[in-house]
Structures are given as C-alpha cells and as structure tokens.
Design a protein around this motif. Structure first.
Motif, PDB file in Angstrom:
ATOM      1  N   ILE A 139       0.755  -1.206   0.001  1.00 42.60           N
ATOM      2  CA  ILE A 139      -0.170  -0.076   0.308  1.00 42.60           C
ATOM      3  C   ILE A 139       1.041   1.704   0.091  1.00 42.60           C
ATOM      4  O   ILE A 139       1.043   2.408  -0.730  1.00 42.60           O
ATOM      5  N   THR A 140       1.993   0.964   0.583  1.00 41.63           N
ATOM      6  CA  THR A 140       3.097   2.526   0.529  1.00 41.63           C
ATOM      7  C   THR A 140       3.379   2.425  -0.368  1.00 41.63           C
ATOM      8  O   THR A 140       3.428   3.792  -1.368  1.00 41.63           O
ATOM      9  N   ALA A 141       3.969   1.848  -0.992  1.00 38.93           N
ATOM     10  CA  ALA A 141       4.830   1.787  -2.051  1.00 38.93           C
ATOM     11  C   ALA A 141       3.698   2.442  -3.282  1.00 38.93           C
ATOM     12  O   ALA A 141       4.466   2.644  -4.400  1.00 38.93           O
ATOM     13  N   ASP A 142       2.517   1.686  -3.230  1.00 38.88           N
ATOM     14  CA  ASP A 142       2.137   1.736  -4.978  1.00 38.88           C
ATOM     15  C   ASP A 142       0.922   2.686  -4.893  1.00 38.88           C
ATOM     16  O   ASP A 142       0.442   3.779  -5.750  1.00 38.88           O
ATOM     17  N   GLU A 145      -2.853  11.662   4.972  1.00 37.05           N
ATOM     18  CA  GLU A 145      -4.080  10.293   4.837  1.00 37.05           C
ATOM     19  C   GLU A 145      -4.007   9.112   5.161  1.00 37.05           C
ATOM     20  O   GLU A 145      -4.538   8.254   6.541  1.00 37.05           O
ATOM     21  N   PHE A 146      -2.691   8.179   4.821  1.00 36.46           N
ATOM     22  CA  PHE A 146      -2.341   6.638   5.208  1.00 36.46           C
ATOM     23  C   PHE A 146      -1.752   6.033   6.441  1.00 36.46           C
ATOM     24  O   PHE A 146      -2.749   5.622   7.718  1.00 36.46           O
ATOM     25  N   ALA A 147      -1.506   7.461   7.119  1.00 32.84           N
ATOM     26  CA  ALA A 147      -1.307   7.607   9.073  1.00 32.84           C
ATOM     27  C   ALA A 147      -2.900   7.139   9.275  1.00 32.84           C
ATOM     28  O   ALA A 147      -2.905   6.124  10.083  1.00 32.84           O
ATOM     29  N   ASN A 148      -3.471   8.348   9.372  1.00 33.62           N
ATOM     30  CA  ASN A 148      -4.307   8.456  10.028  1.00 33.62           C
ATOM     31  C   ASN A 148      -5.611   6.986   9.499  1.00 33.62           C
ATOM     32  O   ASN A 148      -6.042   6.923  10.595  1.00 33.62           O
ATOM     33  N   LEU A 149      -5.569   7.386   8.173  1.00 33.98           N
ATOM     34  CA  LEU A 149      -6.631   5.868   7.657  1.00 33.98           C
ATOM     35  C   LEU A 149      -5.586   4.728   8.822  1.00 33.98           C
ATOM     36  O   LEU A 149      -6.646   3.315   9.093  1.00 33.98           O
ATOM     37  N   SER A 150      -4.700   4.668   9.284  1.00 34.45           N
ATOM     38  CA  SER A 150      -4.193   2.934   9.506  1.00 34.45           C
ATOM     39  C   SER A 150      -4.765   3.374  11.281  1.00 34.45           C
ATOM     40  O   SER A 150      -5.465   2.516  11.918  1.00 34.45           O
ATOM     41  N   SER A 151      -4.664   4.539  11.878  1.00 38.84           N
ATOM     42  CA  SER A 151      -5.722   4.707  12.600  1.00 38.84           C
ATOM     43  C   SER A 151      -6.351   4.027  13.027  1.00 38.84           C
ATOM     44  O   SER A 151      -7.158   3.901  13.871  1.00 38.84           O
ATOM     45  N   ILE A 152      -7.253   4.942  12.227  1.00 40.63           N
ATOM     46  CA  ILE A 152      -9.041   5.089  11.847  1.00 40.63           C
ATOM     47  C   ILE A 152      -9.092   3.319  12.281  1.00 40.63           C
ATOM     48  O   ILE A 152      -9.876   2.874  12.345  1.00 40.63           O
ATOM     49  N   ALA A 153      -8.602   2.968  10.874  1.00 38.28           N
ATOM     50  CA  ALA A 153      -8.809   1.438  10.992  1.00 38.28           C
ATOM     51  C   ALA A 153      -8.065   0.058  12.199  1.00 38.28           C
ATOM     52  O   ALA A 153      -9.330  -0.914  12.232  1.00 38.28           O
ATOM     53  N   GLY A 156       7.819   4.711  11.376  1.00 36.46           N
ATOM     54  CA  GLY A 156       7.625   6.139  10.438  1.00 36.46           C
ATOM     55  C   GLY A 156       6.924   7.043  11.052  1.00 36.46           C
ATOM     56  O   GLY A 156       7.053   8.433  10.821  1.00 36.46           O
ATOM     57  N   MET A 157       5.261   6.881  10.744  1.00 38.35           N
ATOM     58  CA  MET A 157       4.017   7.602  11.336  1.00 38.35           C
ATOM     59  C   MET A 157       3.991   7.659  12.369  1.00 38.35           C
ATOM     60  O   MET A 157       3.460   9.221  12.524  1.00 38.35           O
ATOM     61  N   SER A 158       4.719   6.852  12.933  1.00 40.30           N
ATOM     62  CA  SER A 158       4.267   7.484  14.689  1.00 40.30           C
ATOM     63  C   SER A 158       5.332   8.099  15.416  1.00 40.30           C
ATOM     64  O   SER A 158       5.250   8.577  16.271  1.00 40.30           O
ATOM     65  N   LEU A 159       6.609   7.338  15.532  1.00 36.37           N
ATOM     66  CA  LEU A 159       7.304   7.302  16.552  1.00 36.37           C
ATOM     67  C   LEU A 159       8.617   8.625  15.977  1.00 36.37           C
ATOM     68  O   LEU A 159       9.318   9.125  16.456  1.00 36.37           O
ATOM     69  N   PHE A 160       8.833   8.906  14.756  1.00 38.44           N
ATOM     70  CA  PHE A 160       9.074  10.053  13.682  1.00 38.44           C
ATOM     71  C   PHE A 160       8.427  10.922  13.835  1.00 38.44           C
ATOM     72  O   PHE A 160       7.620  10.688  12.870  1.00 38.44           O
ATOM     73  N   THR A 161       8.488  12.000  13.400  1.00 40.23           N
ATOM     74  CA  THR A 161       8.545  13.817  12.687  1.00 40.23           C
ATOM     75  C   THR A 161       8.789  13.363  11.292  1.00 40.23           C
ATOM     76  O   THR A 161       7.963  13.891  10.854  1.00 40.23           O
TER      77      THR A 161
END
Length: 191
Positions: A28-31, A42-50, A130-135
C-alpha cells in the motif's frame, strides 16, 4: 483510477496477502502513497482509524481508497477485489490441501511463506514507526544502510508505546480500551 482498475489493483493485493492485513502495508505504501493516491498523512490517519473500526486494515484501506477514487462504486469494487482472491484461495485450499498436504511442494510452499510473511510484517512495523515514532517518514532504503539523517524522534510517542505494551501484556484491559487510553494520552501529550 476507474472502478474496474480499483478492483484489479486490490485483487492483486488479495493474492499477495498471505500473512494477514499487515503484509499489505509495504505494498500500500509503495503503490498508493508513493503513487500519489494517498498522502503519507492520509495513510497514517487511515491506519489509526482502521485500528478502531471492525474489519481488517486491508479492507478498510480498499474501501477508503476506492471511495476517494470513484465514490461508492469504487469502494465496493476495491473491497470486492481485495476479498475475491482470498475467497477463491480458501475454497481451493480446502479442497486441495488435505489431498496434497504431505507433498514436498506444499510443505516447501508453506515453509517459504512463513518467513516471507514475517518479513512483510517487519516492513509494516518500520512503516508504522515512520508514521508514529518519527517526525518524518523513515527513508527505508537509507535506514537499512544504517543512515539516520533528517529523522527526528517524536518523544511524546515513546511513553504511549511503553504504556500500550505494558497494558496489553500485563493487564486484562481490552485492546479497544487500551487504544482509547493511548489516544487520550496522545491528545494530552501533544498540548
């Protein structure tokens, strides 16, 4: 992306999803993220909501991306595309696995899938870090070379990670409640 292309795109993901939904994260990240269909945020938020909604992360992603690209028909076809291969493979596996489970090929296939699944899950872990621990998102190619330039730690994430691990491993608090507690903790720590 057209609804038919969404179906085909997510059907490919469905064929590749042997180890569960988290195996899809690198794809998903690559494509989708690198392809410009979703931003990293958006993907970070989607991952959290999912994580707080019912259903696997892959299905939630398919529904969301399909809706963004082609509305309700896109969300339906992307979701259907993701589950079609799994449905067909489970039916085929039920019919054939019992008959051929002791063959060298099937044994080798299953032995090979386990470490591949672990590898994709580890790649998903790095993406989530990379989405949560790092800025900033981890530059995975550089990270693998041992270069940590331009990556800063989001220090408020560390106590949340520690609290969530402790609560999940040492208490009987249900996962959704732990997730809610950590979300509230994050809201206070970011003030």
């Amino acid at each position: 992306m057209t609804p038919v292309m969404l179906y085909l795109h997510f059907a490919l993901y469905g064929f590749l999803c042997f180890g569960g939904g988290y195996m899809l994260i690198p794809f998903i990240t690559a494509d989708l993220v690198n392809g410009g269909y979703l931003s990293q945020g958006e993907f970070a938020n989607l991952s959290s909501i999912a994580q707080i909604t019912p259903g696997p992360i892959g299905l939630n992603t398919a529904t969301y991306v399909g809706y963004l690209q082609s509305g309700v028909p896109g969300s339906l076809l992307a979701s259907l595309g993701l589950v079609t291969p799994a449905f067909l493979m489970v039916i085929m596996a039920l019919k054939l696995l019992k008959r051929y489970e002791n063959t060298v090929f099937i044994k080798g296939f299953l032995v090979g899938m386990k470490p591949a699944s672990l590898g994709f899950t580890c790649a998903a872990l790095l993406i989530f870090m990379g989405m949560s621990l790092f800025t900033t998102p981890l530059p995975l190619g550089e990270w693998l070379k041992g270069v940590f330039t331009a990556v800063e730690i989001r220090w408020c994430a560390l106590p949340i990670i520690v609290v969530s691990v402790i609560l999940l491993k040492k208490t009987k608090i249900p996962f959704p409640l732990v997730l809610l507690l950590c979300a509230v903790m994050g809201a206070f720590l970011l003030k």
